[in-house]
Design an enzyme around this catalytic site. Sequence first.
Site, PDB file in Angstrom:
ATOM      1  N   GLU A   1      42.847  29.496  36.272  1.00 53.66           N
ATOM      2  CA  GLU A   1      42.769  30.910  35.899  1.00 53.66           C
ATOM      3  C   GLU A   1      43.362  31.785  37.008  1.00 53.66           C
ATOM      4  O   GLU A   1      43.006  31.632  38.178  1.00 53.66           O
ATOM      5  CB  GLU A   1      41.286  31.240  35.682  1.00 53.66           C
ATOM      6  CG  GLU A   1      40.986  32.603  35.102  1.00 53.66           C
ATOM      7  CD  GLU A   1      39.475  32.798  34.906  1.00 53.66           C
ATOM      8  OE1 GLU A   1      38.724  31.788  34.859  1.00 53.66           O
ATOM      9  OE2 GLU A   1      39.040  33.945  34.821  1.00 53.66           O
TER      10      GLU A   1
ATOM     11  N   ASP B   1      39.205  28.945  38.984  1.00 58.36           N
ATOM     12  CA  ASP B   1      39.592  30.353  38.930  1.00 58.36           C
ATOM     13  C   ASP B   1      39.924  30.834  40.341  1.00 58.36           C
ATOM     14  O   ASP B   1      39.071  30.801  41.228  1.00 58.36           O
ATOM     15  CB  ASP B   1      38.438  31.188  38.353  1.00 58.36           C
ATOM     16  CG  ASP B   1      38.813  32.657  38.171  1.00 58.36           C
ATOM     17  OD1 ASP B   1      39.970  33.024  38.465  1.00 58.36           O
ATOM     18  OD2 ASP B   1      37.942  33.439  37.731  1.00 58.36           O
TER      19      ASP B   1
ATOM     20  N   SER C   1      30.203  29.843  35.770  1.00 53.01           N
ATOM     21  CA  SER C   1      31.141  30.066  36.862  1.00 53.01           C
ATOM     22  C   SER C   1      30.418  29.816  38.181  1.00 53.01           C
ATOM     23  O   SER C   1      29.385  30.417  38.448  1.00 53.01           O
ATOM     24  CB  SER C   1      31.650  31.512  36.780  1.00 53.01           C
ATOM     25  OG  SER C   1      32.460  31.823  37.878  1.00 53.01           O
TER      26      SER C   1
ATOM     27  N   GLY D   1      33.331  36.798  31.996  1.00 59.19           N
ATOM     28  CA  GLY D   1      32.091  37.496  32.330  1.00 59.19           C
ATOM     29  C   GLY D   1      32.269  38.392  33.532  1.00 59.19           C
ATOM     30  O   GLY D   1      33.131  38.142  34.388  1.00 59.19           O
TER      31      GLY D   1
ATOM     32  N   LYS E   1      38.130  39.530  28.519  1.00 60.78           N
ATOM     33  CA  LYS E   1      36.989  40.327  28.989  1.00 60.78           C
ATOM     34  C   LYS E   1      37.133  41.700  28.356  1.00 60.78           C
ATOM     35  O   LYS E   1      38.112  42.406  28.640  1.00 60.78           O
ATOM     36  CB  LYS E   1      37.029  40.481  30.508  1.00 60.78           C
ATOM     37  CG  LYS E   1      36.582  39.258  31.281  1.00 60.78           C
ATOM     38  CD  LYS E   1      36.678  39.508  32.767  1.00 60.78           C
ATOM     39  CE  LYS E   1      36.414  38.236  33.540  1.00 60.78           C
ATOM     40  NZ  LYS E   1      36.891  38.337  34.932  1.00 60.78           N
TER      41      LYS E   1
ATOM     42  N   ILE F   1      29.290  39.391  35.273  1.00 61.34           N
ATOM     43  CA  ILE F   1      27.904  39.416  35.765  1.00 61.34           C
ATOM     44  C   ILE F   1      27.095  40.448  34.972  1.00 61.34           C
ATOM     45  O   ILE F   1      26.404  41.300  35.527  1.00 61.34           O
ATOM     46  CB  ILE F   1      27.861  39.665  37.285  1.00 61.34           C
ATOM     47  CG1 ILE F   1      28.939  38.811  37.988  1.00 61.34           C
ATOM     48  CG2 ILE F   1      26.501  39.349  37.861  1.00 61.34           C
ATOM     49  CD1 ILE F   1      28.901  38.859  39.498  1.00 61.34           C
TER      50      ILE F   1
ATOM     51  N   LYS G   1      33.172  25.982  35.778  1.00 61.05           N
ATOM     52  CA  LYS G   1      34.339  26.655  36.381  1.00 61.05           C
ATOM     53  C   LYS G   1      34.077  26.819  37.869  1.00 61.05           C
ATOM     54  O   LYS G   1      33.057  27.368  38.261  1.00 61.05           O
ATOM     55  CB  LYS G   1      34.537  28.016  35.703  1.00 61.05           C
ATOM     56  CG  LYS G   1      35.314  29.057  36.496  1.00 61.05           C
ATOM     57  CD  LYS G   1      35.682  30.230  35.608  1.00 61.05           C
ATOM     58  CE  LYS G   1      35.633  31.561  36.344  1.00 61.05           C
ATOM     59  NZ  LYS G   1      35.968  32.687  35.446  1.00 61.05           N
ATOM     60  N   LEU G   2      34.993  26.303  38.666  1.00 59.44           N
ATOM     61  CA  LEU G   2      34.877  26.435  40.120  1.00 59.44           C
ATOM     62  C   LEU G   2      35.765  27.569  40.597  1.00 59.44           C
ATOM     63  O   LEU G   2      36.946  27.616  40.275  1.00 59.44           O
ATOM     64  CB  LEU G   2      35.301  25.141  40.826  1.00 59.44           C
ATOM     65  CG  LEU G   2      34.578  23.852  40.454  1.00 59.44           C
ATOM     66  CD1 LEU G   2      35.114  22.697  41.305  1.00 59.44           C
ATOM     67  CD2 LEU G   2      33.066  24.002  40.648  1.00 59.44           C
ATOM     68  N   LYS G   3      35.198  28.460  41.391  1.00 58.04           N
ATOM     69  CA  LYS G   3      36.003  29.473  42.046  1.00 58.04           C
ATOM     70  C   LYS G   3      36.764  28.781  43.177  1.00 58.04           C
ATOM     71  O   LYS G   3      36.167  27.987  43.918  1.00 58.04           O
ATOM     72  CB  LYS G   3      35.089  30.565  42.612  1.00 58.04           C
ATOM     73  CG  LYS G   3      34.459  31.433  41.527  1.00 58.04           C
ATOM     74  CD  LYS G   3      35.516  32.297  40.862  1.00 58.04           C
ATOM     75  CE  LYS G   3      34.897  33.379  39.994  1.00 58.04           C
ATOM     76  NZ  LYS G   3      35.930  34.245  39.399  1.00 58.04           N
TER      77      LYS G   3
ATOM     78  N   ASN H   1      41.318  33.985  41.091  1.00 57.14           N
ATOM     79  CA  ASN H   1      41.295  35.448  41.278  1.00 57.14           C
ATOM     80  C   ASN H   1      42.449  35.923  42.161  1.00 57.14           C
ATOM     81  O   ASN H   1      42.227  36.639  43.143  1.00 57.14           O
ATOM     82  CB  ASN H   1      39.946  35.918  41.843  1.00 57.14           C
ATOM     83  CG  ASN H   1      38.814  35.845  40.834  1.00 57.14           C
ATOM     84  OD1 ASN H   1      37.936  34.991  40.951  1.00 57.14           O
ATOM     85  ND2 ASN H   1      38.840  36.686  39.823  1.00 57.14           N
TER      86      ASN H   1
ATOM     87  N   ASP I   1      43.663  36.071  33.445  1.00 56.08           N
ATOM     88  CA  ASP I   1      42.489  36.947  33.373  1.00 56.08           C
ATOM     89  C   ASP I   1      42.978  38.351  33.752  1.00 56.08           C
ATOM     90  O   ASP I   1      43.381  39.138  32.875  1.00 56.08           O
ATOM     91  CB  ASP I   1      41.410  36.408  34.337  1.00 56.08           C
ATOM     92  CG  ASP I   1      40.200  37.315  34.500  1.00 56.08           C
ATOM     93  OD1 ASP I   1      40.202  38.423  33.951  1.00 56.08           O
ATOM     94  OD2 ASP I   1      39.245  36.938  35.209  1.00 56.08           O
TER      95      ASP I   1
END
Length: 368
Positions: free
Chosen positions: A214, A189, A135, A291, A263, A293, A161-163, A191, A239
């Site tokens: 995502e 992603d 990520s 994940g 998760k 972290i 994966k790019l935020k 968020n 997610d």
Amino acid sequence: MKLTGVELLRVRMPLVAPFRTSFGTQAERELLLLRAVTSEGEGWGECGAMVDPLYSSEYVDGVEHVLRTFLVPTLLAAGDLTANKVAPLLAKFKGHRMAKAALEMAVLDAELRAHGVSFGAALGSTRDSVPCGVSVGIMDTIPKLVDVVGGYLEAGYLRIKLKIEPGWDVEPVRAVRERFGDDVLLQVDANTAYTLSDVPQLQRLDPFELLLIEQPLEEEDVLGHAELAKHIRTPICLDESVVSARSAADAIKLGACRIVNIKPSRVGGYLEARRVHDVCAAHGVPVWCGGMIETGLGRAANVALASLPGFTLPGDTSASDRFYTEDITEPFVLEGGRLPVPSGPGLGVTPIPARLAEVTTAKSWLAS
Ligand code: SMG
Ligand code: MG
């Protein structure tokens, strides 16, 4: 098995570089570890919650409070205990899935170590290694992003994966595609950073053949995701919205997602995570392991989970050095883009005592 006590350890570890997402930037990981002491030996748990309630509603101080006040005392008073009994015993307390997940993980680890069974074997693993993705946070500039992605591809990561967030979406994706080509497995992603009014902008991602987008919309907006799915070609992966096997089934039925990020912390533990996997598999929905972290402890358990047959996409199961110069366990090292599934009893790894002591900022002991 009887639970005799639980040690709560507050840990703080610097990240190799700040990690920026649509909800904030993190330069260190502060988290809670649990050491469950039982009549059969001890086990380790790790909590996915962050310091601030920005990814989801839970946060480290809140987790510590609910564990200390409600969850741990309930298990200490429970008499004969198995990992399978943890969730039913804690079910009367609403929510707090990350806190429950950490406690169940510690009990499960103790139980499996006592029986000489690995997490992977207990969960239903069908592989001895798993393909890994990474990520990549939001960067200050596109050249910097391209540089960082190049480094990860060189290290062997099999999926990027790019935020993303409004203002950092189409251009970074275009730059990565132009530099590294169409064969790279690429996903994004958000968020929860978008709304349905962003449909035209999200449609601009369609030509880049992303594996998935995502969680574009907010956590509770499952119907919004179903609506969005009618307007974009990129498959939607949920997610934050998937907090249980039931919510996964609902989201799939409503057409809100074609892929699910699992998760364990978000869904209340590894046993529920396996049920999410089973529900998705029954619907032909691919899953991958997310994940938070994790240190080597959570990473060990995540890699074990990711070795179940329904995990057909590479997960955010990166190597220890993705986030940490020094892990608290023996590090997980990428081999040909994969991580080995630990085969020893329980998690198959334990904290290195001197290393754990270095990063521990507070400890407390809970017993009946
Ligand atoms: O552990 O590799 C990891 C982090 C992966 O991007 C990641 N996690 O929404 O999927 C997600 C985020 C949540 C944590 S960001 C602080
Ligand atoms: Mg996510």
